[in-house]
Scaffold this motif. Structure first.
Motif, short mmCIF file in Angstrom:
data_model
loop_
_atom_site.label_atom_id
_atom_site.label_comp_id
_atom_site.label_asym_id
_atom_site.label_seq_id
_atom_site.Cartn_x
_atom_site.Cartn_y
_atom_site.Cartn_z
N GLU A 137 -8.30 5.34 5.07
CA GLU A 137 -8.68 6.46 5.93
C GLU A 137 -10.16 6.40 6.32
O GLU A 137 -11.02 6.22 5.46
CB GLU A 137 -8.41 7.78 5.20
N ASP A 175 1.06 2.02 5.79
CA ASP A 175 0.47 2.32 7.09
C ASP A 175 1.57 2.86 8.01
O ASP A 175 2.64 2.27 8.10
CB ASP A 175 -0.10 1.00 7.66
N SER A 191 1.92 2.78 11.12
CA SER A 191 1.95 2.16 12.46
C SER A 191 3.37 1.89 12.96
O SER A 191 3.69 2.17 14.12
CB SER A 191 1.17 0.86 12.46
N ALA A 199 -0.85 9.40 5.08
CA ALA A 199 -0.63 9.01 6.47
C ALA A 199 -0.28 10.20 7.36
O ALA A 199 -0.19 10.06 8.58
CB ALA A 199 0.49 7.98 6.53
N THR A 228 -2.37 11.12 10.56
CA THR A 228 -2.21 10.12 11.63
C THR A 228 -0.88 10.31 12.34
O THR A 228 -0.81 10.23 13.58
CB THR A 228 -2.28 8.70 11.03
N LYS A 268 -0.98 13.43 14.48
CA LYS A 268 -1.79 13.23 15.69
C LYS A 268 -1.00 12.45 16.75
O LYS A 268 -1.06 12.75 17.95
CB LYS A 268 -3.06 12.47 15.32
N GLY A 291 -7.67 11.69 4.74
CA GLY A 291 -6.20 11.63 4.86
C GLY A 291 -5.74 12.81 4.03
O GLY A 291 -6.56 13.59 3.58
#
Lengths: 314, 417
Positions: B48, B247, B249, B265, B268, B271, B335
């Motif tokens: 983070e 992660d 992603s 996480a 993230t 968002k 985070g």
């Protein structure tokens, strides 16, 4: 008129032995000390540790004799790591040998830009194994649709493949072998090139006079036999290097939580045993000694089998 | 004065020798110019943004010693384990443990006295694995927990309900798998590494029983783990993603409809996806089971090799016991993590709404912490077996038999020490 002068022989001061010794140790001493400190002492210490219960300590007190050795030899993970090495060497040794020899023959025949091609093929040898492994893992053989290999296969309608995570079929071997092949073939090509350039042109002239056809016949009866000593050295080096495989395996397959049991070569296993959180330095050392002995025995056996050191005339 | 070639070479060699014999080990000598003690404090590299600057700010605020923060990327657990064997290691360090071998090997200092008057304010679930022989060996910093993220829109489009059982998870993952989107991401190894004991707890079992034996010597363990192979065989799992399970992603990029990841996480994901996601515990399996949520805590510990043990303890007490403002900032500003202090966790506004509140509820109701007796040796043996079950379709019964035997042997070993 000047009288000719007669040069009197100057009596050179005999160099004192102590002077020579002093300078010898000034130049050689630091390197010898470094070698002893960072190679021989740890090596002997490792042998010492292998006879002790050495969890989380390098100065153990509990003597266990050959306990660590028997435990290591009964450990299925260690024996399977040796099997992994065997598979790896079966792939990598002949593949590197053939590719390096092929490249050397090709470059040797090239009349123009020979230095350029030599450099191009040798260049990967300068690349770090870690960097190459990451390129292979993240760019070429990434398991998602935008990995290079999957993109190319996608053009032909193939499904995306998780190259490093698929065990049936074991696609991870393709990734592991190709990265090492790319990295080391150039180095062995240089060794073969040196060998090729040592072969006397007269042998080829004599072969031509005797009616040998250029190409396969000349290669089989002149070039290949003349490369015997180079070939022996190359195979020995390839096998030893295969035993020492670590970087590409580790960087291709490990994650923060560990390492998969398949494709775990001996050094990776010993790394996790001795230096992982378990810190079983006794077992790790026993494994290292066993591995060193295996490498030594295999190398000696291989050298004798190939007749390393035997005179050409023999 | 003429300098001969020999003199020049000799001087150079002598200087080189002196330099080589110097004491620059990368570690300071323990005191700074202003007379304060210097402490080395190691952290593993957090993902983070802002965390590193924060811990350096905390260290700079300590006025009784100079604290040198080392932010260490790479295999942190291996680095610290090796460093603890030498005098060049840290004074204070963050540890995913400490492990039983580290405690029994005398590598970490007893920190029990630092908890005087505040012990009951630390979450007991994560304090238990830091406690051995009635003493506490690490201060829990924050609680990390893992759970299942799912994409609401993808589930709705496939007509799939959020799974409540393991069988439903297997079916959902299959139904959600499309050409370019996989149903579930449990890590690039298929879940062997990250899931650990979670499926066993979801089956109503445990890794180690209260009387110190293997807690999965039961047919239901094999049955549950066998279902994980179905995920792999169905090709429902995302494998070979550029970033691993920790992660988000792959989930954000739409490579998978569901992903196992951590609370860290969550900002993230929020968002990137707004409200288009939900969270779930690992689903239960079997009639008597319950959902399962792993909880754990990185701890702050003191190396017994430190020359400044007392000062390092005082510093850790200041940072992880007294400075609750820093603890709250560390847990929630970069985070999301659950503060290890119950009082801080209760008042944390960011954890009281939305998905974060759900996660806190799951962790409270279904959380389990990996027992201290579950050593790295056992972790590796179990993880190997799980990998063979998931990927190779190996017989769960046979694999678990071997791990049970190994577990009981290892537990005997650690009890003897």
């Amino acid at each position: 008129m000047r009288r000719p002068t007669t040069r009197r022989p100057t009596a050179r001061r005999p160099r004192r032995v102590s002077d020579t010794t002093l300078w010898f140790w000034i130049f050689v001493g630091p390197f010898a000390a470094g070698l002893a400190l960072f190679t021989y002492v740890p090596l002997l210490w490792s042998v010492y540790l292998s006879f002790f219960d050495a969890h989380n300590t390098v100065s153990p007190t509990d003597f266990v004799g050959f306990g660590n050795y028997t435990a290591m030899l009964r450990d299925g993970a260690f024996t399977s790591s040796l099997a992994t090495f065997a598979v790896f060497s079966l792939f990598i040794v002949p593949a590197t040998y053939a590719l390096a020899l092929g490249l050397a023959l090709m470059v040797n025949r090239t009349r123009r830009f020979q230095a350029f091609f030599r450099s191009v093929f040798f260049l990967p040898a300068a690349c770090s194994y870690v960097v190459a492994a990451l390129i292979w893992k993240l760019s070429i053989f990434s398991g998602v649709r935008f990995g290079l290999a999957n993109t190319v296969l996608g053009w032909f309608g193939a499904d995306q493949t998780a190259w490093l995570s698929t065990t049936h079929p074991p696609w991870y071997w393709l990734v592991i072998v190709t990265v090492r092949l790319w990295l080391q073939a150039g180095f062995y090509m240089i060794l073969f090139l040196a060998g090729l350039q040592r072969i006397s042109p007269r042998l080829y002239e004599a072969a031509a006079v005797d009616g040998a056809r250029p190409g396969w016949q000349v290669f089989r009866h002149i070039t290949f036999p003349q490369l015997r000593t180079t070939s022996i050295a190359v195979v020995l080096l390839l096998v030893i290097n295969a035993f020492q495989a670590f970087d590409e395996f580790y960087n291709l397959l490990s994650d923060a939580r560990g390492y998969p049991p398949y494709a775990r070569p001996p050094l990776v296993y010993l790394y996790y045993t001795a230096l992982g959180q378990g810190q079983n330095l006794g077992m790790g050392s026993a494994g290292a000694v066993i591995l060193a002995l295996i490498i030594a025995v295999v190398t000696v056996f291989q050298a004798r089998w190939f007749g390393l050191g035997r005179k050409e005339a023999d | 004065m003429t300098i001969s070639r020999r003199t020049l070479l000799g001087t150079g060699a002598a200087l080189g020798l002196l330099t080589a014999c110097g004491s620059n080990t990368g570690r300071n000598n323990g005191s700074s110019a202003d007379g304060k003690i210097t402490l080395d404090h190691w952290y593993h590299q957090y993902g983070e943004t802002g965390t590193e600057a924060a811990v350096r700010r905390y260290a700079a605020a300590y006025d009784k010693a100079k604290v040198n923060v080392q932010w260490r990327p790479g295999n942190y657990d291996q680095q610290t384990a090796a460093a603890l064997l030498t005098d060049a290691g840290p004074d204070a360090f963050e540890v995913n443990g400490p492990t039983l071998d580290q405690i029994q090997g005398g590598q970490v200092a007893d920190l029990t006295a630092l908890f005087d008057g505040v012990k009951d304010d630390f979450n007991p679930a994560v304090l238990a694995p830091k406690t051995y022989g009635g003493k506490i060996w690490g201060i829990p910093q924050v609680i990390d927990t893992q759970f299942l993220y799912y994409r609401k829109s993808l589930l709705a489009a496939a007509g799939v309900q959020p799974p409540g059982t393991l069988d439903e998870l297997v079916d959902a993952a299959k139904a959600l798998t499309r050409d370019k989107v996989k149903g579930l991401f449990l890590g690039n190894d298929g879940g062997a590494g990250v899931l650990g004991g979670t499926p066993l707890y979801a089956a109503g079992l445990s890794l180690v029983t209260d009387d110190g034996r293997a807690g999965f010597d039961d047919p239901s363990a094999a049955r549950t783990l066998g279902k994980l192979h179905r995920l792999y065989a169905d090709k429902s799992l995302l494998l070979g993603a550029p970033a691993d399970w920790s992660d988000p992603s792959a989930f954000i990029q739409g490579l998978t409809a569901m992903q196992w990841s951590g609370l860290w996480a969550l900002p993230t994901v929020q968002k990137a996806l707004g409200a288009d996601f939900g969270v779930l515990p690992f689903p239960k399996d079997g009639p008597n089971a319950k959902p399962s949520v792993p909880v754990g805590a990185y701890a702050a510990a003191v190396s017994t090799r430190s020359k400044h043990q007392a000062e390092a303890k005082a510093y850790l007490k200041w940072l992880w016991v007294e400075r609750t403002d820093f603890q709250e900032d560390f847990a929630l500003s970069y985070g999301f993590h659950i503060p290890a202090r119950l009082s801080l966790a209760k008042k944390a506004a960011k954890l009281r709404e939305g998905a974060a509140a759900d996660v806190v509820t799951y962790a409270t109701e279904h959380g389990y912490a990996q027992p201290l007796l579950w050593t790295p040796t056992l972790q590796t043996a179990y993880q190997d077996a799980l990998s063979r079950i998931i990927k190779d379709g190996a017989s769960p019964d046979n694999e678990l038999k071997s791990v049970v035997r190994r577990t009981n042997d290892e537990l005997q070993r650690v009890k003897k020490r």
